[in-house]
Design a protein around this motif. Structure first.
Motif, mmCIF file in Angstrom:
data_model
loop_
_atom_site.group_PDB
_atom_site.id
_atom_site.type_symbol
_atom_site.label_atom_id
_atom_site.label_comp_id
_atom_site.label_asym_id
_atom_site.label_seq_id
_atom_site.Cartn_x
_atom_site.Cartn_y
_atom_site.Cartn_z
ATOM 1 N N THR A 340 -1.820 1.978 -9.833
ATOM 2 C CA THR A 340 -1.872 2.992 -10.885
ATOM 3 C C THR A 340 -1.371 4.321 -10.342
ATOM 4 O OG1 THR A 340 -3.772 1.898 -11.898
ATOM 5 C CG2 THR A 340 -3.334 4.177 -12.561
ATOM 6 N N ASP A 341 -0.455 4.925 -11.080
ATOM 7 C CA ASP A 341 0.042 6.252 -10.725
ATOM 8 C C ASP A 341 -0.096 7.140 -11.947
ATOM 9 O OD1 ASP A 341 1.237 8.519 -9.801
ATOM 10 O OD2 ASP A 341 3.116 7.571 -9.180
ATOM 11 N N ALA A 347 4.127 -2.071 -9.656
ATOM 12 C CA ALA A 347 3.973 -3.112 -8.639
ATOM 13 C C ALA A 347 5.172 -3.036 -7.708
ATOM 14 C CB ALA A 347 3.865 -4.485 -9.283
ATOM 15 N N PHE A 348 4.987 -3.488 -6.477
ATOM 16 C CA PHE A 348 6.062 -3.498 -5.487
ATOM 17 C C PHE A 348 6.707 -4.881 -5.460
ATOM 18 C CE2 PHE A 348 3.673 0.142 -3.707
ATOM 19 C CZ PHE A 348 4.714 1.057 -3.627
ATOM 20 N N ARG A 359 8.307 -0.893 -9.108
ATOM 21 C CA ARG A 359 8.670 -1.205 -10.486
ATOM 22 C C ARG A 359 7.557 -0.770 -11.441
ATOM 23 N NH1 ARG A 359 11.829 -5.991 -10.808
ATOM 24 N NH2 ARG A 359 13.458 -5.911 -9.190
ATOM 25 N N ALA A 360 7.921 -0.019 -12.456
ATOM 26 C CA ALA A 360 6.971 0.265 -13.531
ATOM 27 C C ALA A 360 6.838 -0.980 -14.405
ATOM 28 C CB ALA A 360 7.448 1.448 -14.367
ATOM 29 N N VAL A 361 5.606 -1.342 -14.770
ATOM 30 C CA VAL A 361 5.361 -2.579 -15.508
ATOM 31 C C VAL A 361 4.588 -2.275 -16.787
ATOM 32 C CG1 VAL A 361 5.434 -4.057 -13.479
ATOM 33 C CG2 VAL A 361 3.258 -3.034 -14.157
ATOM 34 N N GLY A 392 -1.792 -5.605 1.008
ATOM 35 C CA GLY A 392 -1.141 -4.585 1.818
ATOM 36 C C GLY A 392 -0.379 -3.571 1.004
ATOM 37 N N VAL A 393 -0.724 -3.445 -0.275
ATOM 38 C CA VAL A 393 -0.019 -2.499 -1.144
ATOM 39 C C VAL A 393 -0.162 -1.073 -0.630
ATOM 40 C CG1 VAL A 393 0.131 -1.625 -3.514
ATOM 41 C CG2 VAL A 393 -0.366 -4.035 -3.112
ATOM 42 N N GLN A 394 -1.300 -0.764 -0.025
ATOM 43 C CA GLN A 394 -1.542 0.601 0.438
ATOM 44 C C GLN A 394 -0.656 0.983 1.616
ATOM 45 O OE1 GLN A 394 -3.602 -1.892 0.535
ATOM 46 N NE2 GLN A 394 -4.349 -2.198 2.639
#
Length: 425
Positions: A340-341, A347-348, A359-361, A392-394
């Motif tokens: 969330t931004d 998502a990456f 990518r914006a989803v 590992g998104v962070q």
């Protein structure tokens, strides 16, 4: 007394040699420290340049057949429910059923002592015969009076009285026959029979007790419910019902819009019990209330379900769902892969060059997995088969290279996908 400490000249000033030596030593130490600091900085830069790409876990986006649903909660109810009450008063002679058994329509359930009602009925039948005899006598008198009137032996008034007596006797037959029919009903009601087929409750009154009769105040003997089929009642919000109405209008012909009832549209509905996974019970919508509740903004719907295995009972808490779309190919990724931004979700995605792309989803419904966890339907932003960072998104930044480790593609059976349209974030 002369100063014995040597002096040095600096810009025309005399400075003691010991102080000059201290300044030189301080300058040398400062230079050495700067050299060490710069050297450490160069080493750190070289370490940063040599740092390996972060390891992340990726999984391919799945594509499975799916249908969107609206989910609601409701209660089941038997299609038929009857209170078995005594129609006549007297002593309960016998109870002819077993508690909880299935009974057929017309099956004998209990008997009230019929002796008194049999005697009353016999009396009423005798009154019918008596009135028939009176009619025969009145007819004979009238026939004789007509002959006498031809010879002017009696007056016209007497003749008319004899004719009226015959009509009165005939009317008394009608009264007697009606009374005999009433007493026959009372005698018939001493045998209490099942008005419908279904499951009977326990006997609420045992043999030997006095029961009272009456249409509304008769003694309650037991109850019978028919659970096949079973109804499920649930309340639908205003927005959903408006969507259903528009869909039904588009499916029905222009001339049939006012006459088409809900059951004719064959709209499917599925039911889930409290201890079940999925929605194994299939049915159709067959009833819609004629107005929306202005206090809650909801309207009540009814689904009908066959109950051949007698599993469904009245009063159960259930979940029901109604399909709101045709089957389609849905792209799904693990919920953990979504970030969330502020105002949007992302998502990456890792390409063949191992570079992470942000990518914006656009999110769809949330799908629970039988083995635990959840998957999210992606309506836009990711294509089937693309590798998505799930762990590992962070540690990922847009545009950097990563070391992707492949995760086994999750398997989800299409029939095990409970989707609620109201769960979209």
């Amino acid at each position: 007394m002369k100063n014995l400490v040597p002096e040095a000249k600096h810009h025309g000033c005399r400075i003691p040699i010991s102080r000059a030596f201290s300044l030189a030593a301080f300058s040398a130490m400062t230079g050495l420290m700067l050299t060490l600091i710069l050297g450490c900085g160069e080493n750190r830069s070289s370490v940063a340049v040599a740092k390996k790409p972060p390891k992340v876990i990726v999984a391919p986006a799945s594509a499975i057949p799916m249908t969107d649903y609206d989910e609601f909660v409701g209660r089941t109810e038997a299609c038929e429910f009857v209170e078995v009450r005594s129609r006549v008063s007297g002593f309960l002679r016998s109870v002819e059923f077993e508690d909880g058994a299935f009974v057929q329509e017309g099956q004998l359930l209990a008997t009230v002592e019929p002796d008194q009602y049999q005697a009353i009925h016999d009396q009423s039948l005798a009154m019918v015969e008596l009135q028939k005899t009176k009619v025969e006598l009145a007819a004979s008198v009238l026939a004789r009076s007509k002959k006498l009137k031809e010879g002017s032996a009696i007056s016209q008034e007497q003749l008319e009285e004899d004719a009226a007596s015959l009509k009165a006797a005939e009317a008394q037959i009608t009264v007697a026959m009606a009374d005999a029919a009433r007493t026959a009903l009372d005698l018939k009601y001493t045998a209490v029979k099942a008005p419908i087929a279904g499951r009977v409750d326990r006997a609420l009154v045992t043999a030997g007790n006095v029961v009272t009769g009456g249409l509304g105040s008769g003694t309650l003997l037991t109850t019978i419910v028919n659970d096949s089929p079973t109804y499920a009642y649930f309340d639908v919000d205003e927005a959903s019902i408006l969507r259903y109405i528009r869909q039904s209008k588009s499916q029905s012909a222009e001339g049939d819009r006012k006459t088409t009832v809900l059951r004719d549209l064959n709209i499917p509905v599925e039911l889930q019990l409290k201890d079940e996974s999925g929605f194994p019970h299939k049915g159709t919508l067959d009833f819609l209330e004629n107005r929306i509740d202005d206090r809650t903004g909801t309207i009540r719907l009814r689904g009908v379900f066959e109950n051949d295995d007698n599993l469904l009972r009245g009063g159960l808490f259930v979940r029901v769902r109604i399909p709101t779309s045709e089957p389609y190919e849905a792209v799904m990724i693990p919920e953990a892969a979504i970030g969330t931004d502020q105002t949007y979700k992302f998502a990456f995605v890792v390409g063949d060059d191992n570079v992470a792309q942000r990518r914006a989803v656009t999110l769809g419904p949330l799908v629970a997995q039988p083995e635990g966890g959840s998957m999210r339907v992606i309506k836009d932003g990711i294509r089937p088969g693309e590798n998505v960072v799930v762990q590992g998104v962070q540690r990922v930044q847009p545009g950097i290279k990563v070391d992707p480790q492949t995760q086994v593609k999750p398997t989800i059976e299409p029939e095990e996908v409970p989707v609620a349209a109201g769960e979209v974030e």
